[in-house]
Design an enzyme around this catalytic site. Structure first.
Site, PDB file in Angstrom:
ATOM      1  N   THR A 342      -5.802  -2.917  -2.313  1.00 15.88           N
ATOM      2  CA  THR A 342      -6.686  -2.401  -3.357  1.00 15.88           C
ATOM      3  C   THR A 342      -7.390  -3.570  -4.034  1.00 15.88           C
ATOM      4  O   THR A 342      -6.780  -4.614  -4.283  1.00 15.88           O
ATOM      5  CB  THR A 342      -5.897  -1.562  -4.391  1.00 15.88           C
ATOM      6  OG1 THR A 342      -6.791  -1.081  -5.399  1.00 15.88           O
ATOM      7  CG2 THR A 342      -4.787  -2.361  -5.045  1.00 15.88           C
ATOM      8  N   HIS A 395      11.829  -2.580  -4.113  1.00 11.85           N
ATOM      9  CA  HIS A 395      12.972  -3.493  -4.078  1.00 11.85           C
ATOM     10  C   HIS A 395      14.192  -2.872  -3.401  1.00 11.85           C
ATOM     11  O   HIS A 395      15.170  -3.573  -3.118  1.00 11.85           O
ATOM     12  CB  HIS A 395      13.334  -3.906  -5.515  1.00 11.85           C
ATOM     13  CG  HIS A 395      14.025  -5.231  -5.615  1.00 11.85           C
ATOM     14  ND1 HIS A 395      14.369  -5.983  -4.522  1.00 11.85           N
ATOM     15  CD2 HIS A 395      14.439  -5.950  -6.696  1.00 11.85           C
ATOM     16  CE1 HIS A 395      14.973  -7.089  -4.915  1.00 11.85           C
ATOM     17  NE2 HIS A 395      15.027  -7.095  -6.236  1.00 11.85           N
TER      18      HIS A 395
END
Length: 424
Positions: A342, A395
């Site tokens: 992006t 994560h």
């Protein structure tokens, strides 16, 4: 007579919202004419006429949610084209009134359908809702001129029983009615204007997916900065020849796409997703490119980007971005994707933390190129065109060391663009 049905909307999409009608009752249409625009979670689709005739009835209005297979309107036969049209003289008596023509045309249809079961005249969505609520379709009254039962009819029937059982309830609620505007009461008193607008289906979907991403993923963001001197130098020297040869401009996205693919090959967990207790590591590189369109952010996908050359990547990105802004992307062009890029820099963003495009586990954020003083050594400082880059990652499967190393790899490849040729 033919029903206007909501077409199959593609994988995992069972309903949409009528964005707007392009015709009105009484209009004559030909086979293939576009009748309405349907908004789905991802794209807007056109609903076309399967037969020629006259729009005799519009059953569902703009803004209403409709299910796949549901009837949203009726096309009657054109005047004089069938015996049924001869029975109805309404179009000749009142050519400007589509609603006047609808009732006489529908009358013989209701008579024919009188021997059919109510379920046969119910839309798929209505039958499903009736089963879920334990409602007998024979007890449901239809608003449709031809007697077809829709979801709204079933919902209305289910709501009618409590009202009949407790007629005093509306009266009891009548007193507090003036208090309803209290939420917006302060604005008129302060003399400030407000505008209340219904969120589009796509905006609601974007909101839902962004919240879902933050709630389901253990999302972290790591940052680095890139010296864009080498890339800017290549573009300055080669852009004219590149455009003349390939008929497309040499932008930044091809460099970033190639750099991301090189880093994904080195750190494959950024190209994976979680499925229950399994980890799916993808061996292909379908890169999503976020595009800001009028109706909201969309992420069309460049398929097998690792097999494409610089001009092919630039060409595909340009075509997808144009389609996104024209609202003509197909569902297949939006589905899938293994990693997303992006670029907030086109709007002047200096630094941001992009949100994951689930179920992907990584997204790279680009930002504005800005001259900043960079220390070359203890004695020399120079101004360099620098860009902050950000990597948001999940994560749960990507450790911090791997995420940081991935972003360093992207940085190294961008600062030494010739190395991109060695990463294929």
């Amino acid at each position: 007579m033919s029903e206007i049905l909501v077409p199959d909307l593609g994988e995992s999409i069972s309903e949409g919202t009528i964005y707007k009608w392009l015709v009105k009752e009484g209009d004559t249409v030909g086979q293939g004419d576009v009748l309405a625009e349907l908004e789905t979670d991802k794209v807007n689709l056109e609903i076309s006429a399967e037969v020629e005739g006259v729009i005799s009835s519009i059953l569902r209005q703009a803004g209403e949610n409709v299910a796949v297979g549901e009837a949203i309107g009726i096309i009657g036969a054109a005047s004089g084209s069938t015996p049924q049209a001869a029975e109805s003289k309404a179009p000749e008596a009142a050519p400007a009134s589509g609603s006047a023509a609808a009732a006489p045309v529908a009358a013989p249809e209701v008579a024919v359908a009188g021997g059919e079961s109510p379920a046969a005249l119910a839309s798929p969505g209505a039958r499903k809702l009736a089963r879920e609520r334990g409602i007998d379709l024979g007890d449901v009254s239809a608003r449709d001129p031809i007697g077809r039962i829709g979801q709204a009819d079933v919902s209305g029937h289910g709501a009618a029983a409590p009202q009949a059982a407790a007629p005093a309830a509306p009266a009891a609620q009548a007193k507090p009615e003036p208090a309803k505007p209290a939420a917006s009461k302060a604005a008129p008193e302060d003399g400030k204007n407000v505008e209340r607008k219904r969120m589009s289906r796509r905006r609601l979907t974007i909101a839902s997916r962004l919240v879902e991403a933050q709630q389901t993923a253990a999302m972290l963001t790591t940052f680095n900065e890139v010296d864009m001197t080498a890339i800017l130098d290549i573009r300055k020297r080669r852009k004219d020849a590149f455009k003349e040869k390939h008929e497309v401009g040499l932008g930044f996205m091809s460099f970033f796409t190639k750099a991301v693919i090189g880093a994904l090959k080195t750190y494959p967990l950024l190209n994976a997703e979680i499925d229950g207790e399994d980890l799916i590591v993808k061996k292909f590189y379908d890169i999503g490119i976020a595009v800001a369109a009028k109706e909201g952010l969309v992420v069309p996908v460049v398929r097998d980007a690792d097999r494409l050359s610089f001009p092919e990547i630039e060409r595909q990105i340009g075509e997808l971005a144009s389609k996104a802004r024209a609202n003509t992307l197909s569902l297949s062009e939006l589905q899938g994707g293994t990693f997303t890029i992006t670029n907030g820099g086109v709007f002047g963003s200096l630094l941001s933390t992009p949100i994951l495009n689930t179920p992907q586990v990584g997204i790279l954020g680009m930002h504005k190129i800005q001259l900043r003083p960079i220390a070359l050594d203890e004695e020399r400082t120079v101004n360099r065109p620098m860009m902050y880059i950000a990597l948001s990652y999940d994560h749960r499967i990507v450790d911090g060391s791997e995420a940081v190393s991935f972003l360093v790899k992207v940085k190294e490849l961008l600062e030494d663009p010739e190395a991109l040729l060695l990463e294929g």
